[in-house]
Every structure is written in structure tokens, then in C-alpha cells.
Design an enzyme around this catalytic site. Structure first.
Site, PDB file in Angstrom:
ATOM      1  N   LYS A  41       0.834  -1.214   0.000  1.00  0.00           N
ATOM      2  CA  LYS A  41       0.000   0.000   0.000  1.00  0.00           C
ATOM      3  C   LYS A  41       0.867   1.262   0.000  1.00  0.00           C
ATOM      4  CE  LYS A  41      -1.610   1.618   4.115  1.00  0.00           C
ATOM      5  NZ  LYS A  41      -1.440   3.018   4.492  1.00  0.00           N
ATOM      6  N   ASN A  42       1.842   1.295   0.919  1.00  0.00           N
ATOM      7  CA  ASN A  42       2.593   2.539   1.083  1.00  0.00           C
ATOM      8  C   ASN A  42       3.592   2.791  -0.043  1.00  0.00           C
ATOM      9  OD1 ASN A  42       1.084   3.075   3.294  1.00  0.00           O
ATOM     10  ND2 ASN A  42       2.645   2.479   4.797  1.00  0.00           N
ATOM     11  N   CYS A  70      -4.744  12.978  12.448  1.00  0.00           N
ATOM     12  CA  CYS A  70      -5.417  11.693  12.364  1.00  0.00           C
ATOM     13  C   CYS A  70      -5.374  11.044  13.725  1.00  0.00           C
ATOM     14  CB  CYS A  70      -4.824  10.816  11.281  1.00  0.00           C
ATOM     15  SG  CYS A  70      -3.256  10.139  11.720  1.00  0.00           S
ATOM     16  N   ARG A  87       0.896  14.605  12.893  1.00  0.00           N
ATOM     17  CA  ARG A  87       1.393  14.377  11.533  1.00  0.00           C
ATOM     18  C   ARG A  87       1.642  15.703  10.800  1.00  0.00           C
ATOM     19  NH1 ARG A  87      -1.258   8.940   9.267  1.00  0.00           N
ATOM     20  NH2 ARG A  87       0.707   8.854   8.185  1.00  0.00           N
ATOM     21  N   ASP A 107       4.386   0.649  12.254  1.00  0.00           N
ATOM     22  CA  ASP A 107       3.211   0.029  11.626  1.00  0.00           C
ATOM     23  C   ASP A 107       3.014  -1.438  12.034  1.00  0.00           C
ATOM     24  OD1 ASP A 107       2.830   2.453  10.439  1.00  0.00           O
ATOM     25  OD2 ASP A 107       3.518   1.863   8.458  1.00  0.00           O
ATOM     26  N   ARG A 120      -8.560   0.115   4.573  1.00  0.00           N
ATOM     27  CA  ARG A 120      -7.642   1.073   3.961  1.00  0.00           C
ATOM     28  C   ARG A 120      -6.339   0.392   3.589  1.00  0.00           C
ATOM     29  NH1 ARG A 120      -5.891   4.808   7.805  1.00  0.00           N
ATOM     30  NH2 ARG A 120      -4.437   5.110   6.104  1.00  0.00           N
TER      31      ARG A 120
HETATM   32  C1  EPZ Z   1       4.229   6.909   6.242  1.00  0.00           C
HETATM   33  O1  EPZ Z   1       3.482   8.021   6.720  1.00  0.00           O
HETATM   34  C2  EPZ Z   1       3.258   5.748   6.204  1.00  0.00           C
HETATM   35  N1  EPZ Z   1       2.127   6.091   5.370  1.00  0.00           N
HETATM   36  C3  EPZ Z   1       2.768   5.421   7.609  1.00  0.00           C
HETATM   37  O2  EPZ Z   1       1.980   4.248   7.500  1.00  0.00           O
HETATM   38  C4  EPZ Z   1       3.970   5.112   8.493  1.00  0.00           C
HETATM   39  O3  EPZ Z   1       3.514   4.927   9.816  1.00  0.00           O
HETATM   40  C5  EPZ Z   1       4.965   6.283   8.451  1.00  0.00           C
HETATM   41  O4  EPZ Z   1       5.331   6.579   7.079  1.00  0.00           O
HETATM   42  C6  EPZ Z   1       6.225   6.010   9.262  1.00  0.00           C
HETATM   43  O5  EPZ Z   1       6.855   4.860   8.798  1.00  0.00           O
HETATM   44  C7  EPZ Z   1       2.210   6.011   4.066  1.00  0.00           C
HETATM   45  O6  EPZ Z   1       3.248   5.684   3.499  1.00  0.00           O
HETATM   46  C8  EPZ Z   1       0.996   6.286   3.282  1.00  0.00           C
HETATM   47  P1  EPZ Z   1       6.321  10.370   8.117  1.00  0.00           P
HETATM   48  P2  EPZ Z   1       4.082   9.501   6.599  1.00  0.00           P
HETATM   49  O7  EPZ Z   1       6.300  11.586   7.276  1.00  0.00           O
HETATM   50  O8  EPZ Z   1       4.843   9.598   5.341  1.00  0.00           O
HETATM   51  C9  EPZ Z   1       6.565  13.563  11.720  1.00  0.00           C
HETATM   52  C10 EPZ Z   1       0.174   2.824   7.989  1.00  0.00           C
HETATM   53  O9  EPZ Z   1      -0.306   2.293   9.021  1.00  0.00           O
HETATM   54  N2  EPZ Z   1       6.757  14.589  10.664  1.00  0.00           N
HETATM   55  O10 EPZ Z   1       7.531   9.514   8.093  1.00  0.00           O
HETATM   56  O11 EPZ Z   1       2.994  10.451   6.859  1.00  0.00           O
HETATM   57  C11 EPZ Z   1       5.083  13.163  11.774  1.00  0.00           C
HETATM   58  O12 EPZ Z   1       4.351  14.093  12.543  1.00  0.00           O
HETATM   59  C12 EPZ Z   1       0.617   4.253   7.974  1.00  0.00           C
HETATM   60  O13 EPZ Z   1       0.267   2.231   6.895  1.00  0.00           O
HETATM   61  C13 EPZ Z   1       7.100  15.882  11.010  1.00  0.00           C
HETATM   62  O14 EPZ Z   1       7.307  16.207  12.188  1.00  0.00           O
HETATM   63  O15 EPZ Z   1       5.074   9.457   7.826  1.00  0.00           O
HETATM   64  C14 EPZ Z   1       5.138  11.769  12.333  1.00  0.00           C
HETATM   65  O16 EPZ Z   1       5.135  11.828  13.744  1.00  0.00           O
HETATM   66  C15 EPZ Z   1       0.225   5.052   9.140  1.00  0.00           C
HETATM   67  N3  EPZ Z   1       7.182  16.823  10.014  1.00  0.00           N
HETATM   68  C16 EPZ Z   1       6.498  11.222  11.872  1.00  0.00           C
HETATM   69  O17 EPZ Z   1       7.248  12.369  11.423  1.00  0.00           O
HETATM   70  C17 EPZ Z   1       6.955  16.513   8.698  1.00  0.00           C
HETATM   71  O18 EPZ Z   1       7.048  17.416   7.850  1.00  0.00           O
HETATM   72  C18 EPZ Z   1       6.397  10.204  10.746  1.00  0.00           C
HETATM   73  O19 EPZ Z   1       5.954  10.857   9.590  1.00  0.00           O
HETATM   74  C19 EPZ Z   1       6.637  15.187   8.356  1.00  0.00           C
HETATM   75  C20 EPZ Z   1       6.535  14.239   9.357  1.00  0.00           C
END
Ligand code: EPZ
Length: 442
Positions: free
Chosen positions: A39-40, A135, A140, A327, A419
Site C-alpha cells: 500500500k505505502n 489523524c 502528523r 506500523d 484502507r
Molecule cells: C508513512 O506516513 C506511512 N504512510 C505510515 O503508515 C507510516 O507509519 C509512516 O510513514 C512512518 O513509517 C504512508 O506511506 C501512506 P512520516 P508519513 O512523514 O509519510 C513527523 C500505515 O499504518 N513529521 O515519516 O505520513 C510526523 O508528525 C501508515 O500504513 C514531522 O514532524 O510518515 C510523524 O510523527 C500510518 N514533520 C512522523 O514524522 C513533517 O514534515 C512520521 O511521519 C513530516 C513528518
């Protein structure tokens, strides 16, 4: 509306039909299953299609709610999509886009859709995309996406819940940047934006997840010039729009889906072979499962698991790839409810990803949470009851708990499950689980 070549029971809107899962526990899972496409990874490849002025064929695309929602967004922007649900082949043709505005109604349904900002901006020179919103699992933030696009020369403003981005008529300009934290989404958004930027872009402290490497490989197969995808330093040499072309691409297998089934197998004292997986992508989980009591045998594209000894407590701390993935935290917590001794789980990626704890406690687990740390004492048994999944992985974790529990467990929250897991109950049934998905009239 996009063309769907075959109908399955899962289609857009189906999650709005109220359903629940009934699980009869204490039955070992046994057999063979094949992992679906990730998915991701696929969601980002779909966003990347907005960069490609030609037809792209994506293979091994799971029929998930998030995929259907991303199709809606691509179509809203002018892309043409055709999804063969039976063959799991998705064609996307973004030769002509008719705009670069993505409204709240579409973006808010799918956090991952925010990665359309980079490709839209770099191709259309301006973009207006709704903020993805918070969320269930945490705030996020998007500050790193914003800062990186500014470094590439974009003007960005945020107002009334929308990000508006604009660049010079000749586009974005490559630069060297360093992310404060290795965010997946920021790495992907910036890497895609840089594909059409002038000159060289270097992203340091990039996320190293296999899905990022897969996105880079996909884009390279369309004519992009990206080196270092899957490492913490990614170099992107900008190309012109007419240098990008169509491709056929097989999405990599879903390591989180495979991990979920491996945990379920050990949790039920089962014996399961997972096909279509890259074992290296699950190294941190496999080490933990061995420590907890699993016997693991990896071949090139398969992982076999059974139990070698009684389940033992452990400590895990979620971290960026290649560390233990957030995850899989909820699913592992379900397994550890019955592991002898005291386990400690520390969640470092999200501030609020423990919604499953209360539900596990209702089933008889002994868990105390202090901020982002859960301390759990293994119990002899769980008992089935009614539980509600608060996010995608929490719901999967609760199904695993149901498989481990005495009696019947009713799991709600399938809008989350759909999802991210395709044919979830069918795959469990194929492994011998006594589980069914029924209408929820209560
Ligand atoms: C991806 O989300 C995945 N989603 C998430 O999977 C996964 O948990 C996550 O990466 C971490 O591995 C998809 O790929 C669609 P991040 P993403 O940007 O890209 C902080 C699932 O269950 N952050 O790495 O949104 C943020 O607040 C899902 O399949 C900032 O502070 O994750 C979060 O706490 C849920 N500033 C952390 O980093 C930013 O500009 C991880 O975010 C961006 C992020």
C-alpha cells in the site's frame, strides 16, 4: 468515474457499509499465503504518475480503499484510470492534467494523498492542495515538506486549510537539503518535486524505507535520474517533462502485511509460509520474533514461521527503517499479551498510537501506559469480547488478539482495516482461521 474492469466485494464506499469481523480464537494458523503489493509504495507511485505525460501500468496493486481514494484524486486532476481488480493491474494516463487544485473533500480522506503536492507543483508550476489534517495516531506535521519545497525555490503559503505553492515559470531549482528527521512523506514529496527541477537536488537524512527505493526505481523506469533511493542520501538530476515516458512496473510486496501474518502465525502457535516477500525488509521484526519464541526460515522470496519455544517477553522501541516499524507495533503488542514476563513497548514515531491498549485490556491483557511507553505483563489467557479498532494497524492487532483469545471476539473499525489490507479475512480463512465478516446491525 474511473473504469473498474471487474467488481470485487471491496469497492469504494463499501467501508461505509457497517460490518464487523467475528473471530473464534485458539485455532493455529497453518498454510501458505501470498503477500499483496505494498500500500505505502503503490499510493506514492500513483501520485508520481502525475509527473508522467504517458500511460503507466502498475501491477500487483491491491484493491484497497486508499487506492480507490487515490484514483479519485488522480481522476479529479485529469488523469485517466482503469483498474482491473481481478488481475490487480492499474493503468494511469496523466498525459493531460486539467488542474492542480486538490480539494479538502478528497485529500482529507487519505493522508498519503498529500504527496501529490510535489509532483503537481513541479509539473504545473503551481498547486493548491488541502492540508491533510491530523489523524487518530498523532498530529502528523508537514513542516519538512514545506521547508524542502521552499529550498527548491517554491513560494508557499498556508491559509484556510490549504497549501498554495507556486514556482518560477521555468520551474523549481535543484539544491542540497537536509531533513531534520527522515520523514517518509517529505522524502517522497521532495524527491518527486526534484524530478523536474533544474539541475541536481540532494536530500540528506532521507527516509531509507524500501517503499522510497521502490518509488525511485519506478520513477527511473519512467526516465527520471535518481540515485541512492533507499539510502539516507538521495541525488536527483532534474530532467525535462518530455524525457519522461510510460512504463510497466510491479510494486514491491507489502512488508507490513507480511509482518502482520507472521505475528498472527506465532500468536496462534501456527505454521505459516509467506510467499512474495523480501525477508531483508523485515529484519528487525524477524529478530524480535525469534527472541520471543519463533523459528524463522527465510529463502529468497519466502519466510516460514513456526514456534520453537514458549512465548517470552521482550522490549521494542519503534524507530525509522531499518529499525522496528511503528506500523507493526499494535500487532506485536497483541502477541506479547500472552508472552511470559514483562514486555516494554516504546512508540517513538507517533504521539498517540496506543488506541488498541484499552481494547486489549478489555480482553484480559495486563498493560499500563505512561506517555509513549507501554509496560505489559504476560497473561495466561485472553477472552473474546467486543472491541473497536481505532486505526488501521490497531484493528489488525485486535484481530490477532481475537485469534489468540478464548471464545468469540467481535472486531469493529473495519473502515480502517480496509484502507490497508486486501482480502484480510479471506487470507486468514485460507490459513484455517474461524473468522467471518458480517453486517453490523447493532
Ligand atoms: C508513512 O506516513 C506511512 N504512510 C505510515 O503508515 C507510516 O507509519 C509512516 O510513514 C512512518 O513509517 C504512508 O506511506 C501512506 P512520516 P508519513 O512523514 O509519510 C513527523 C500505515 O499504518 N513529521 O515519516 O505520513 C510526523 O508528525 C501508515 O500504513 C514531522 O514532524 O510518515 C510523524 O510523527 C500510518 N514533520 C512522523 O514524522 C513533517 O514534515 C512520521 O511521519 C513530516 C513528518
Amino acid at each position: 468515474m474511473f473504469k473498474v474492469l471487474q467488481k470485487t466485494s471491496l469497492n469504494l464506499g463499501q467501508s461505509e457499509k457497517k460490518e464487523k469481523i467475528l473471530v473464534q480464537g485458539n485455532k493455529p494458523l497453518k498454510g501458505v499465503i501470498r503477500t499483496s503489493g505494498a500500500k505505502n509504495a503503490v499510493l506514492k507511485q500513483m501520485a508520481a504518475c502525475l509527473l508522467i505525460p504517458a500511460k503507466v501500468i502498475l501491477k500487483d496493486v491491491p484493491p484497497l480503499q486508499d487506492v480507490f481514494r487515490m484514483i479519485q484524486i488522480v481522476e479529479f486532476l485529469g488523469g485517466k484510470c482503469e483498474f482491473d481488480l481481478e488481475k490487480e493491474v492499474l493503468q494511469i494516463d496523466c498525459s493531460n492534467l486539467n488542474g492542480s487544485y486538490a480539494p479538502f473533500e478528497l485529500v482529507s480522506k487519505l493522508r498519503a494523498s498529500f504527496v501529490i503536492l510535489g509532483p503537481l507543483l513541479t509539473r504545473m508550476k503551481s498547486a493548491k492542495v488541502s492540508l491533510p489534517g491530523g489523524c487518530q495516531i498523532g498530529t502528523r506535521r508537514i513542516d519538512l515538506h514545506e521547508k524542502g519545497l521552499r529550498d527548491l525555490g517554491a513560494k508557499i503559503s498556508i491559509s484556510h486549510g490549504y497549501v498554495e505553492a507556486e514556482c518560477q515559470p521555468n520551474g523549481l531549482t535543484g539544491c542540497e537539503m537536509r531533513l531534520d528527521i527522515p520523514s517518509n512523506g517529505a522524502t517522497e514529496n521532495l524527491m518527486m518535486a526534484a524530478v523536474l527541477a533544474q539541475g541536481l537536488t540532494i536530500i540528506d537524512n532521507a527516509a531509507k524505507d524500501p517503499e522510497i527505493e521502490d518509488l525511485a526505481n519506478f520513477l527511473n523506469s519512467c526516465g527520471a535520474k535518481i540515485k541512492g533511493g533507499g539510502t539516507d542520501r538521495i541525488e536527483i538530476e532534474g530532467v525535462k517533462l518530455d524525457e519522461l515516458h510510460g512504463t510497466e512496473y510491479i510494486t514491491l510486496p507489502d512488508r507490513i502485511e507480511a509482518g502482520t501474518f507472521l505475528i498472527a502465525a506465532l500468536a496462534t502457535d501456527g505454521d505459516v509460509l509467506i510467499q512474495n516477500i523480501v525477508p531483508e525488509h523485515l529484519q528487525s521484526l524477524l529478530e524480535k520474533l525469534e527472541e520471543i519464541g519463533g523459528k524463522i526460515d527465510c529463502k529468497e522470496n519466502t519466510i516460514h514461521i513456526c514456534r520453537a519455544k514458549p512465548l517470552r517477553a521482550t522490549e521494542i522501541s519503534t524507530v525509522w527503517y531499518p529499525g522496528f516499524p511503528t506500523d507493526l507495533q499494535a500487532q506485536l503488542m497483541a502477541l506479547l499479551t500472552k508472552a511470559e514476563g514483562t514486555s516494554i513497548i516504546k512508540e517513538n514515531i507517533y504521539e498517540d498510537r496506543f488506541s488498541h491498549v484499552q481494547e486489549l485490556v478489555h480482553m484480559g491483557a495486563d498493560i499500563q501506559v505512561n506517555h509513549n511507553v507501554a509496560v505489559m505483563k504476560g497473561v495466561e489467557k485472553l477472552t473474546g469480547t467486543q472491541v473497536l479498532g481505532g486505526d488501521l494497524r490497531a484493528t489488525a492487532g485486535l484481530v490477532i488478539a481475537g485469534l489468540m483469545a478464548g471464545g468469540k471476539t467481535e472486531v469493529r473499525g473495519l473502515n480502517h482495516l480496509d484502507r490497508g489490507y486486501s482480502h484480510f479475512t479471506d487470507k486468514l480463512i485460507a490459513l484455517g482461521a474461524v473468522i467471518e465478516r458480517v453486517s453490523d446491525s447493532s
